[in-house]
Structures are given as C-alpha cells and as structure tokens.
Design a protein around this motif. Structure first.
Motif, PDB file in Angstrom:
ATOM      1  N   ASN A 137      15.886   0.304   1.385  1.00  0.00           N
ATOM      2  CA  ASN A 137      14.761  -0.539   0.979  1.00  0.00           C
ATOM      3  C   ASN A 137      14.120   0.032  -0.277  1.00  0.00           C
ATOM      4  O   ASN A 137      13.919   1.243  -0.390  1.00  0.00           O
ATOM      5  N   SER A 138      13.771  -0.830  -1.220  1.00  0.00           N
ATOM      6  CA  SER A 138      13.060  -0.371  -2.422  1.00  0.00           C
ATOM      7  C   SER A 138      12.312  -1.540  -3.025  1.00  0.00           C
ATOM      8  O   SER A 138      12.634  -2.708  -2.791  1.00  0.00           O
ATOM      9  N   SER A 186       4.488   9.547  -3.257  1.00  0.00           N
ATOM     10  CA  SER A 186       4.520   9.386  -4.711  1.00  0.00           C
ATOM     11  C   SER A 186       5.528   8.317  -5.082  1.00  0.00           C
ATOM     12  O   SER A 186       6.356   7.893  -4.261  1.00  0.00           O
ATOM     13  N   VAL A 187       5.445   7.875  -6.340  1.00  0.00           N
ATOM     14  CA  VAL A 187       6.415   6.930  -6.889  1.00  0.00           C
ATOM     15  C   VAL A 187       7.773   7.612  -6.977  1.00  0.00           C
ATOM     16  O   VAL A 187       7.886   8.765  -7.412  1.00  0.00           O
ATOM     17  N   THR A 188       8.816   6.915  -6.556  1.00  0.00           N
ATOM     18  CA  THR A 188      10.152   7.494  -6.536  1.00  0.00           C
ATOM     19  C   THR A 188      10.724   7.681  -7.927  1.00  0.00           C
ATOM     20  O   THR A 188      11.318   8.717  -8.246  1.00  0.00           O
ATOM     21  N   ARG A 189      10.515   6.687  -8.792  1.00  0.00           N
ATOM     22  CA  ARG A 189      11.121   6.750 -10.119  1.00  0.00           C
ATOM     23  C   ARG A 189      10.309   5.938 -11.116  1.00  0.00           C
ATOM     24  O   ARG A 189       9.824   4.852 -10.787  1.00  0.00           O
ATOM     25  N   LEU A 223      -3.988  -0.441  -9.497  1.00  0.00           N
ATOM     26  CA  LEU A 223      -4.054  -1.343  -8.343  1.00  0.00           C
ATOM     27  C   LEU A 223      -2.664  -1.824  -7.943  1.00  0.00           C
ATOM     28  O   LEU A 223      -2.345  -1.907  -6.753  1.00  0.00           O
ATOM     29  N   ASP A 224      -1.850  -2.163  -8.922  1.00  0.00           N
ATOM     30  CA  ASP A 224      -0.500  -2.643  -8.619  1.00  0.00           C
ATOM     31  C   ASP A 224       0.278  -1.621  -7.804  1.00  0.00           C
ATOM     32  O   ASP A 224       0.893  -1.943  -6.783  1.00  0.00           O
ATOM     33  N   VAL A 225       0.274  -0.380  -8.268  1.00  0.00           N
ATOM     34  CA  VAL A 225       1.038   0.667  -7.588  1.00  0.00           C
ATOM     35  C   VAL A 225       0.425   0.977  -6.225  1.00  0.00           C
ATOM     36  O   VAL A 225       1.137   1.078  -5.204  1.00  0.00           O
ATOM     37  N   GLN A 226      -0.892   1.125  -6.168  1.00  0.00           N
ATOM     38  CA  GLN A 226      -1.543   1.540  -4.925  1.00  0.00           C
ATOM     39  C   GLN A 226      -1.402   0.502  -3.825  1.00  0.00           C
ATOM     40  O   GLN A 226      -1.101   0.844  -2.665  1.00  0.00           O
ATOM     41  N   TYR A 227      -1.599  -0.772  -4.159  1.00  0.00           N
ATOM     42  CA  TYR A 227      -1.521  -1.795  -3.124  1.00  0.00           C
ATOM     43  C   TYR A 227      -0.083  -2.146  -2.765  1.00  0.00           C
ATOM     44  O   TYR A 227       0.205  -2.494  -1.617  1.00  0.00           O
ATOM     45  N   LEU A 228       0.824  -2.049  -3.719  1.00  0.00           N
ATOM     46  CA  LEU A 228       2.236  -2.250  -3.397  1.00  0.00           C
ATOM     47  C   LEU A 228       2.706  -1.185  -2.416  1.00  0.00           C
ATOM     48  O   LEU A 228       3.411  -1.475  -1.443  1.00  0.00           O
ATOM     49  N   MET A 229       2.303   0.072  -2.646  1.00  0.00           N
ATOM     50  CA  MET A 229       2.738   1.171  -1.781  1.00  0.00           C
ATOM     51  C   MET A 229       1.941   1.225  -0.478  1.00  0.00           C
ATOM     52  O   MET A 229       2.290   1.998   0.423  1.00  0.00           O
ATOM     53  N   SER A 230       0.906   0.397  -0.353  1.00  0.00           N
ATOM     54  CA  SER A 230       0.159   0.313   0.902  1.00  0.00           C
ATOM     55  C   SER A 230       0.660  -0.834   1.771  1.00  0.00           C
ATOM     56  O   SER A 230       0.835  -0.680   2.976  1.00  0.00           O
ATOM     57  N   ALA A 231       0.886  -2.001   1.148  1.00  0.00           N
ATOM     58  CA  ALA A 231       1.420  -3.136   1.904  1.00  0.00           C
ATOM     59  C   ALA A 231       2.894  -2.900   2.233  1.00  0.00           C
ATOM     60  O   ALA A 231       3.332  -3.090   3.371  1.00  0.00           O
ATOM     61  N   GLY A 232       3.662  -2.476   1.233  1.00  0.00           N
ATOM     62  CA  GLY A 232       5.051  -2.100   1.454  1.00  0.00           C
ATOM     63  C   GLY A 232       5.135  -0.608   1.699  1.00  0.00           C
ATOM     64  O   GLY A 232       5.821   0.125   0.964  1.00  0.00           O
ATOM     65  N   ASN A 282       5.754   3.165   2.949  1.00  0.00           N
ATOM     66  CA  ASN A 282       6.920   3.977   3.307  1.00  0.00           C
ATOM     67  C   ASN A 282       8.222   3.404   2.749  1.00  0.00           C
ATOM     68  O   ASN A 282       9.303   3.645   3.289  1.00  0.00           O
ATOM     69  N   ILE A 283       8.116   2.627   1.667  1.00  0.00           N
ATOM     70  CA  ILE A 283       9.281   2.075   0.984  1.00  0.00           C
ATOM     71  C   ILE A 283       9.377   2.719  -0.390  1.00  0.00           C
ATOM     72  O   ILE A 283       8.367   2.872  -1.092  1.00  0.00           O
ATOM     73  N   SER A 284      10.560   3.082  -0.789  1.00  0.00           N
ATOM     74  CA  SER A 284      10.784   3.674  -2.102  1.00  0.00           C
ATOM     75  C   SER A 284      10.296   2.732  -3.192  1.00  0.00           C
ATOM     76  O   SER A 284      10.652   1.554  -3.212  1.00  0.00           O
ATOM     77  N   THR A 285       9.463   3.247  -4.112  1.00  0.00           N
ATOM     78  CA  THR A 285       8.822   2.422  -5.133  1.00  0.00           C
ATOM     79  C   THR A 285       9.159   2.931  -6.527  1.00  0.00           C
ATOM     80  O   THR A 285       9.016   4.123  -6.813  1.00  0.00           O
ATOM     81  N   TRP A 286       9.590   2.012  -7.382  1.00  0.00           N
ATOM     82  CA  TRP A 286       9.843   2.306  -8.789  1.00  0.00           C
ATOM     83  C   TRP A 286       8.743   1.673  -9.628  1.00  0.00           C
ATOM     84  O   TRP A 286       8.159   0.648  -9.255  1.00  0.00           O
TER      85      TRP A 286
END
Length: 450
Positions: free
Chosen positions: A215-216, A248-251, A267-276, A278-282
C-alpha cells in the motif's frame, strides 16, 4: 542528456503557431532580462497513438470490459505515445542549431527540458521578449515574455507548445474561509481533527494501513510550499496518539526546498498520513517558481520517470480553465490520460469558489478549474457537519468548488446522472445558485478543500 551533433535543420522562413501571454495585472514588469541570463524551457513534443490510448483507458476502467484492471506499465505507455523518429530528429536539430545545452528527457521521450540563455531563447522563438516580473502574495520574481512567440513552420507538426515563457505562477488554492453569516452567540466549533475524520468514516487500523506492505499514497507540493519533518512529528504527537501511523514520509521525489513550511503542503501531508494512517507516503516536490511555473506539467513529468510509484495521488491546486491556453490544457489532459492508463488514481481539489461563476457581457457563466475538470481525474469537494458541534451528517459546504468543463465533453458514463438531476438548470443562473453544482463531496480540514 546532451544533444548529439547533427546538421542544422532547413527551416522555412514562414512562421506558424502563435502563442500569447494571458494578461495578469498582479505582476509588474521590471524591464528586459539580461541576454546572457539562463532560463529553463520545456518542449512538449507531439505524441503518437492518442486515440488508441483513449480506447485503452476506457477498456481498463470499464468493469464490463475483459481488459478491466489490466493496466499498462510506464514502458507500455512509452511504446504507445513516444514521438515519431522524425519528430525526435527534427526537434533535436532545431535545439542544437540554437545552442541548447543540458537537455533532459523523460522515459516516454515526449518532453525535453533545456537550459538556454535569454539571447538563444529569443532567437529560437521569434517574437519572444523576456522581462523580469515581480508579483504574487510573496513578491516573487520570475522571467516571462509579454509578447507572443512563434514556432518555425517546420516545427509546427512536432511541438505542442513550449513551457516557461508565459504563464505566471498560480496562487495557492488555500483561502481563508469566510465567516458564516449568522447572528447571535456561536459556541466553540468542534474542529476537524484526524480523530474526528477517523470516527466519522470508521477508519480503523484493521481497515486502513493494516500492515500490507504494497500500500502507498502520495501528495504533491508546488509554489514554494514545503512540509517539514519536525512539523509532521509535532502534529502526530498532538493528534496521532490514538491510532497507529507512519513516523515520517517514506520518499520525497524531486527537490525538497529549504524554505519555511507552507500551510497547504503541511496540511496535505499531515492529514493524508492521518486518514491513510500507517501507509507508506511519498511527496512529489516541485520547488521554486521560476522553473515550476507550469506546476502540474512539472509534476506529471516526474510521474513519467517513475515505473514503480504509488497508485493514489492527491493534489490541492488548480487554475481557472479560461486562464490556460488550448495547447497547454489539452497536453496536460493527455498526461492525465497516460496516468489513468497506468491505473493511477489522481484526486484534485475542486476549489473554494462554488462553480466559479463570472459575468461576461452581462451573462453569468461557469468558471470551472483545471485539472479538476479533466475527465481522467477524481475531483473532490468539501462538506461540513450539519450540526457543527457534533459528528453528525454532512452537508455541502457553501464554498466548495464545482461546475462543468467548458473544454472537455461530458463522459458518457455521466450523461444519465446529469440529465436526471439538472434538467431544469442552465448556464445563465445567478452565481449564488451556481455554488451548488459540485463535482463531488468530501473534506479533510475546515477552510480548505482536498
């Protein structure tokens, strides 16, 4: 990529394809640029087999098709749309004759980004005249041509457009939400924190980011907007204590700028990594404003150089359709179609201006945003809680964007939905009514649509 030494092209003196600068009153010219100053230009080379690509996108996206879900690889897409050998050779000769150096291509070979001096660029593109401009909310300095440029007639069949001359950087879509027009005392608003979103949509650790390694997800940042790892860590300490999440951001793809953290990128990074969670985030980063004045184009070029990448991307930026040239908007739409063929889901913000109504010659018209209006992306609007002090049902937020494209025809799968819900509507409605025609509904944080 260094261009090979080949003979210069035999270009006819007559010119074709005139490209104009769209006026922008918020930018002020500081005068002509130094002829020896260098700038970056992006050349969009004419692609092949676009009708076939469109057919394949429909096939892999239709549940009733035997090709459903059989997405193309980047290499498959490259084999399909790669410019013809004649196009590649002709453009190479043209750039070589102008003295272009340090040219870089992409895997699909349909873009070339080259560095030239101002003198070389003005000789290459007759009519162009580069000036320094200053403007925007942060007094940004850019180099643009206020005059239209022309392409030699021999190049017209081979180049869609040249980026880096005309368009000024668009402003961020993040706006201050107007105060609601209510009287009386208003209590404390609940606030849309990650916990509120996760509770409203039942985003449990068993459903989202349950440890599946493939998942990413990804988001993009432009216009001198950057996230900071330290801010992300602090945000998660404050709001992420009751759910498992990535630290942290994966890449980061592209160059992460060194400026201050931007509200929208954060906001984009913080809320993406909160709603999604434990998913790898670029994070795709297009730093600065000079090179990145075509931000969506630069971002899509990054996608064209990655064979393995996240399948879900969210982007909270856009431009009004009517501010873009036909050549630019059609080419970017083709890039979005290429992404769809690969099975990429691209989520774009619908904007904060309702349907974007404006008046032309006394008639009200819709003013949709792009890429939100592209048929190859999923556009996301905003909602708010019906009862602002409880996690309850949602209603369309009154600033959420929407509208119908004035460029792209309505996809066939949307016709019956439109006809059943809009038979009494017409494009001359008052702007206060226009606000309720929406692309789609969803919200991550108050005051900005994602």
């Amino acid at each position: 990529m260094i261009l090979p030494k080949v003979s210069a092209p035999n270009l006819e003196p007559s010119m074709t394809n005139i490209f104009h600068l769209y006026p922008n009153q918020s930018w002020v010219s500081l005068g002509r640029a130094d002829p020896e100053e260098e700038l970056s230009l992006t050349f969009a080379l004419r692609q092949q087999n676009l009708e076939r690509l469109s057919e394949l996108v429909q096939a892999v996206s239709d549940p009733n098709s035997p090709q459903y879900g059989k997405y193309l690889t980047l290499e498959n897409v490259a084999d399909l749309v790669r410019p013809s050998p004649l196009t590649l050779h002709t453009v190479q000769k043209w750039l070589l004759a102008a003295g272009a150096q340090k040219c870089h291509s992409v895997i699909t070979q349909d873009f070339l980004t080259c560095w030239l001096s101002i003198r070389q660029a003005e000789l290459l593109l007759p009519g162009a005249e580069f000036h320094h401009y200053v403007g925007g909310p942060t007094e940004t300095h850019v180099v643009r041509s206020p005059r239209p440029y022309q392409l030699p007639q021999a190049l017209a069949p081979h180049v869609d457009f040249v980026g880096g001359l005309h368009r000024f950087p668009p402003t961020s879509s993040l706006r201050q939400r107007p105060e609601p027009q209510v009287t009386g005392t208003v209590g404390l608003h609940l606030g849309v924190t990650p916990s509120v979103i996760r509770k409203r949509y039942n985003l449990t650790s068993q459903d989202v980011g349950s440890g599946t390694s493939n998942n990413s997800q990804a988001c993009a940042q432009f216009l001198e907007q950057y996230f900071h790892d330290s801010d992300l860590a602090q945000f998660m300490r404050l709001f992420g204590g009751n759910f498992a999440h990535q630290a942290s951001v994966t890449r980061v793809v592209g160059q992460q700028g060194r400026g201050r953290a931007g509200i929208e990128a954060s906001l984009d990074v913080q809320y993406l990594m909160s709603a999604g969670a434990n998913i790898s985030t670029w994070v795709y980063s297009s730093p600065g404003r000079h090179e990145g004045q075509e931000p969506f184009l630069q971002w899509l070029m990054l996608l064209s150089n990655e064979s393995a990448l996240p399948h879900v991307h969210t982007v909270s930026y856009g431009d009004e359709e009517d501010s873009l040239s036909s050549a630019y908007i059609q080419r970017v739409n083709t890039e979005l179609m290429k992404a769809a063929a690969r099975g990429l889901t691209l989520l774009f913000a619908s904007g904060d201006s309702g349907a974007g109504c404006w008046s032309v010659s006394g008639r009200h018209q819709f003013r949709p945003t792009f890429p939100a209006s592209s048929p190859y992306v999923t556009t996301v609007g905003g909602t708010s809680f019906q009862e602002p002090f409880l996690i309850t049902n949602e209603i369309v937020d009154y600033i959420s964007g929407g509208g119908f494209s004035n460029v792209f025809p309505r996809p066939s799968y949307q016709v019956h939905v439109f006809m059943s819900s809009a038979t009494s509507w017409n494009a001359d409605l008052h702007c206060s009514i226009c606000r309720f025609l929406l692309f789609s509904v969803y919200s991550l944080s108050p005051g900005t649509n994602h």
